[in-house]
Design an enzyme around this catalytic site. Structure first.
Site, PDB file in Angstrom:
ATOM      1  N   CYS A 135       0.836  -1.209   0.000  1.00  0.00           N
ATOM      2  CA  CYS A 135       0.000   0.000   0.000  1.00  0.00           C
ATOM      3  C   CYS A 135       0.869   1.257   0.000  1.00  0.00           C
ATOM      4  O   CYS A 135       1.345   1.694   1.046  1.00  0.00           O
ATOM      5  CB  CYS A 135      -0.934  -0.001   1.208  1.00  0.00           C
ATOM      6  SG  CYS A 135      -1.967   1.473   1.263  1.00  0.00           S
ATOM      7  N   CYS A 138      -0.557   4.152   2.059  1.00  0.00           N
ATOM      8  CA  CYS A 138      -0.409   4.012   3.517  1.00  0.00           C
ATOM      9  C   CYS A 138       1.050   4.238   3.941  1.00  0.00           C
ATOM     10  O   CYS A 138       1.310   4.871   4.953  1.00  0.00           O
ATOM     11  CB  CYS A 138      -0.803   2.607   4.000  1.00  0.00           C
ATOM     12  SG  CYS A 138      -2.166   1.842   3.145  1.00  0.00           S
ATOM     13  N   ASP A 139       1.991   3.679   3.189  1.00  0.00           N
ATOM     14  CA  ASP A 139       3.366   3.583   3.688  1.00  0.00           C
ATOM     15  C   ASP A 139       4.394   4.430   2.931  1.00  0.00           C
ATOM     16  O   ASP A 139       5.567   4.462   3.318  1.00  0.00           O
ATOM     17  CB  ASP A 139       3.823   2.104   3.656  1.00  0.00           C
ATOM     18  CG  ASP A 139       2.932   1.236   4.539  1.00  0.00           C
ATOM     19  OD1 ASP A 139       2.450   1.749   5.567  1.00  0.00           O
ATOM     20  OD2 ASP A 139       2.705   0.060   4.202  1.00  0.00           O
TER      21      ASP A 139
END
Ligand code: NAP
Length: 303
Positions: A135, A138-139
């Protein structure tokens, strides 16, 4: 205690599940949407959605889905937080078992979506969440100003690479063929982005690190690329394992449907869990509406 009998239970709260909720709520069926660990679906991981009709400018996936959920709440959808682990569709009362409760319903709409696949390449499991992620939204921020790699050549890989190019110093796309699978608009943008390099006809041989964190990948041309993060974007698999034996699935685990009807009367499916072909947010929402209308018809004919 016996679970209350519901008219419609919808499993999943992505575009398919929420649209099914909006339609069945407006039909007066008081639907219950069960949302699990991945509430609001995969779209929340997309930073900019440009192909969902109704938005002249890009909208963030999270904003789009939060607004869709509010619309569902306003329409009268009820929500339960649970992860369904088993189903019994053998009788006329459809039964679901979750981590926190049991449920009974006259109809069920399955809209569990899909989840990112992993490669299984050496080192992947060691460095998962220690530099390897599926992701980018997200990261990505963990790799500010550093070099990263994206593995894959579809829309997910391309939009991940574009997102990361705004945060990281360099982005390498490792693609096993000489042509991208993704949409032309994204391909053109990727190829015009100066800090994205594409390594065509190349695969990852191993994810390497110091035992604690990923710090490099070894490629099929025997070169080694020093990176702080690797983003896996090699496709998605339907989330249907809990349905094995209860419904007909195809060889890749997608629920077999005809006009959203599954192999069991009263059980319908919508969105990516039943869609090996298109997997678009708008087609998921479309089949969510169809499943809701089919469930409504089924309930009316059963009266
Ligand atoms: P995808 O289209 O199936 O692409 C997967 C990519 O990974 C392909 O390029 C494939 O290579 C490669 N691949 C598969 N297995 C591999 C392996 N073991 N090792 C190395 N490479 C591997 O999946 P996706 O990109 O997740 O997209 C899924 C669906 O969601 C698509 O319909 C897409 O249009 C949609 N989507 C849309 C957007 C958007 O519109 N912004 C964003 C994300 C996703 P080959 O090309 O050689 O098969």
């Amino acid at each position: 205690m016996m679970a209350a009998m519901e008219n419609v239970i919808i499993i999943g709260s992505g575009p398919a599940g929420l649209t099914a909720g909006i339609y069945t709520a407006r039909a007066g069926l008081s639907p219950l949407v069960i949302e699990g660990m991945n509430a609001l679906g995969q779209l929340v991981q997309t930073r900019e959605v440009e192909n969902f009709p109704g938005f002249a400018n890009p909208v963030s996936g999270l904003d789009l889905m939060t607004s869709m959920r509010r619309q569902a709440e306003n329409a009268g959808v009820r929500f339960a937080m649970d992860e369904i682990s088993a189903v019994d569709f053998s009788g006329s009362v459809l039964k679901l078992s979750g981590m926190t409760g049991d449920y009974s319903s006259k109809t069920v709409i399955i809209a569990t979506g899909a989840e990112a696949k992993w490669t299984g390449i050496e080192g992947e499991s060691t460095y998962r969440n220690r530099g390897i992620s599926a992701c980018a939204t997200c990261d990505g921020a963990f790799h500010k100003g550093k070099s990263v790699a994206v593995i894959g050549g579809g829309d997910t890989a391309l939009s991940d690479a574009l997102h990361l190019s705004r945060i990281c110093e360099r982005v390498a796309i490792i693609h096993r063929r000489d042509k991208f699978r993704g949409t032309r608009a994204l391909v053109e943008r990727v190829l015009a982005t100066p800090n994205i390099d594409v390594k065509w006809n190349t695969t990852v041989v191993s994810f390497d690190g110091d035992g604690g964190r990923l710090n490099a990948i070894t490629l099929s041309d025997a070169s080694r690329l020093e990176i702080s993060g690797a983003f896996i974007a090699v496709g998605h698999a339907p989330k249907t394992a809990f349905l094995k034996g209860a419904l007909e699935l195809d060889e890749n685990g997608y629920i077999r449907v005809e006009n959203t009807h599954t192999s069991r009367p009263g059980v319908f499916a919508a969105g990516d869990c039943a869609d090996p072909n298109y997997k678009q947010a708008v087609s998921a929402a479309g089949t969510g509406a169809e499943a809701a209308l089919e469930a409504q018809r089924y309930l009316e004919s059963a009266k």
